[in-house]
Enzyme design. Structure first.
Site, PDB file in Angstrom:
ATOM      1  N   LYS A  14      -4.279  -2.080  14.001  1.00 19.15           N
ATOM      2  CA  LYS A  14      -3.485  -1.178  14.815  1.00 19.15           C
ATOM      3  C   LYS A  14      -4.011  -1.109  16.236  1.00 19.15           C
ATOM      4  O   LYS A  14      -5.211  -1.092  16.453  1.00 19.15           O
ATOM      5  CB  LYS A  14      -3.501   0.220  14.198  1.00 19.15           C
ATOM      6  CG  LYS A  14      -2.550   0.332  13.035  1.00 19.15           C
ATOM      7  CD  LYS A  14      -2.988   1.389  12.078  1.00 19.15           C
ATOM      8  CE  LYS A  14      -4.270   0.993  11.397  1.00 19.15           C
ATOM      9  NZ  LYS A  14      -4.812   2.035  10.536  1.00 19.15           N
ATOM     10  N   GLU A  73       0.830  -1.214   0.000  1.00 22.08           N
ATOM     11  CA  GLU A  73       0.000   0.000   0.000  1.00 22.08           C
ATOM     12  C   GLU A  73       0.864   1.264   0.000  1.00 22.08           C
ATOM     13  O   GLU A  73       2.078   1.202   0.221  1.00 22.08           O
ATOM     14  CB  GLU A  73      -0.922   0.000   1.225  1.00 22.08           C
ATOM     15  CG  GLU A  73      -0.172   0.033   2.550  1.00 22.08           C
ATOM     16  CD  GLU A  73      -0.990   0.612   3.692  1.00 22.08           C
ATOM     17  OE1 GLU A  73      -1.473   1.751   3.563  1.00 22.08           O
ATOM     18  OE2 GLU A  73      -1.125  -0.066   4.720  1.00 22.08           O
TER      19      GLU A  73
HETATM   20  N1  PSU Z   1      -1.171   0.857   9.425  1.00 23.37           N
HETATM   21  C1  PSU Z   1      -0.063   1.598   9.679  1.00 23.37           C
HETATM   22  N2  PSU Z   1       0.009   2.815   9.129  1.00 23.37           N
HETATM   23  C2  PSU Z   1      -0.976   3.304   8.316  1.00 23.37           C
HETATM   24  C3  PSU Z   1      -2.141   2.531   8.060  1.00 23.37           C
HETATM   25  C4  PSU Z   1      -2.185   1.313   8.641  1.00 23.37           C
HETATM   26  O1  PSU Z   1       0.823   1.172  10.395  1.00 23.37           O
HETATM   27  O2  PSU Z   1      -0.836   4.414   7.823  1.00 23.37           O
HETATM   28  C5  PSU Z   1      -3.244   3.036   7.131  1.00 23.37           C
HETATM   29  C6  PSU Z   1      -3.673   1.891   6.203  1.00 23.37           C
HETATM   30  O3  PSU Z   1      -3.580   2.371   4.874  1.00 23.37           O
HETATM   31  C7  PSU Z   1      -5.100   1.612   6.586  1.00 23.37           C
HETATM   32  C8  PSU Z   1      -5.570   2.972   7.010  1.00 23.37           C
HETATM   33  O4  PSU Z   1      -5.842   1.056   5.532  1.00 23.37           O
HETATM   34  O5  PSU Z   1      -4.454   3.447   7.767  1.00 23.37           O
HETATM   35  C9  PSU Z   1      -6.860   2.917   7.784  1.00 23.37           C
HETATM   36  O6  PSU Z   1      -7.472   4.163   7.773  1.00 23.37           O
HETATM   37  P1  PSU Z   1      -9.031   4.307   8.185  1.00 23.37           P
HETATM   38  O7  PSU Z   1      -9.084   3.937   9.635  1.00 23.37           O
HETATM   39  O8  PSU Z   1      -9.366   5.762   7.932  1.00 23.37           O
HETATM   40  O9  PSU Z   1      -9.795   3.385   7.297  1.00 23.37           O
END
Ligand code: PSU
Ligand code: MN
Length: 311
Positions: free
Chosen positions: A160, A25
């Protein structure tokens, strides 16, 4: 291949040959880590995928063009834009906007899963998937729904730890996502090795995971597979420190009125501050490790394909 997808020649060839490819990603580059650690980590992750025996395919929207397989220059350019508001964080709903407006877009787990599947890539490695936000049971990352509706295998260290992990685990079940513990029987908690929550199945080798993926493919299920890999012991954080930082960051985000897509990047950056950078070290270590594991699974899966083709 559809012309709105730009796939690098090397990756196109590998896919045509049924070779091992791992998607990566780009939100972690622009919204997850600061420059230059983001570029270093993105390149280290690509190297880890190669170490595992596969070809890395970092995915992003570049000036409106959905691109599978960024060049070094592309990664450097996006990396320098970290923190800038010009790069759209692209989940499923945002891809068409970035494309239609000719914008740069960084794909989240959901956005990357969408594009990987279009390109015909089964494996995808990342750090942690999104999930249910603490205290906000309706702020559920589109990552979870995406895994429920798109047959791709995501290799991560769970969700996370800034998230509500038990609620996230429940939604994964609702969405029909098979949660694999790679060498473990509990879902990892990102910076820490265990959340205490059960996996659906423990599998210990790349071949065992490849066999599971093949079974899902044979069934024709639309839902994906989540392979959870604990952070290597030597980089794992004290679970209490990680939890305290996550809880404090979540509290502060509420007080500051941070919500929506800004939430995850804000929380991650705050946890880095609160842990004096230890969480960033842990984050980059688990990203590399997950890249290698995904590479190994991709290799096992592509070997199986040769076997099927030879019949
Ligand atoms: N995990 C990390 N760093 C990140 C992310 C995940 O260690 O930056 C990002 C991923 O791209 C994940 C996103 O899909 O955060 C999730 O965001 P949201 O909660 O807005 O869907
Ligand atoms: Mn959200």
């Amino acid at each position: 291949m559809d012309e709105f997808l730009t796939i690098s020649p090397l990756i196109k060839q590998a896919l045509a040959d049924g070779g091992p490819v791992v998607a990566l990603e780009s939100t972690v580059i622009t919204h997850g880590l600061p420059y230059p650690q983001n570029v270093e980590t993105a390149l280290a992750m690509e190297a880890a995928v190669r170490e595992g025996g596969a070809i890395p395919a970092t995915i992003a929207v570049l000036r409106g063009q959905i691109t599978v397989g960024l060049s070094l220059d592309d990664i450097e350019r996006l990396g320098r834009l970290a923190g800038a508001t010009t790069v759209r964080k692209c989940s499923r709903r945002d891809l068409a906007i970035a494309m239609a407006r000719g914008e740069d877009g960084a794909t989240t787990v959901a956005g990357t899963v969408v594009v990987a599947h279009m390109a015909g890539i089964e494996l995808f490695a990342t750090g942690g998937i999104g999930g249910v936000h603490r205290g906000h049971p309706f702020d559920i990352s589109a990552d979870l729904r995406e895994l429920g509706q798109t047959p791709v295998t995501v290799v991560s260290s769970g969700a996370k730890s800034i998230l509500d992990l038990p609620a996230t685990r429940e939604v994964l079940e609702t969405e029909g996502v098979t949660v694999v513990g790679y060498g473990v029987d509990k879902v990892p908690a990102f910076f820490a090795r265990s959340s205490g929550l059960p996996v659906d199945v423990q599998l210990d080798t790349p071949e065992a995971v490849a066999t599971l993926i093949r079974a899902r493919q044979q069934l024709g299920l639309a839902s994906g597979t989540l392979v959870t890999v604990p952070i290597p012991e030597e980089f794992s954080m004290d679970p209490e420190e990680a939890e305290a930082a996550a809880a404090q960051a979540a509290r502060e985000a509420d007080e500051a009125g941070i919500h929506g897509p800004a939430s995850t990047p804000w929380l991650l950056a705050r946890v880095v501050e609160l842990t004096d950078g230890r969480s960033m070290l842990a984050n980059t270590a688990l990203l590399r490790n997950n890249g290698r594991v995904a590479g190994e699974i991709a290799v096992a899966l592509s070997k199986g394909k040769e076997g099927i083709g030879a019949d």
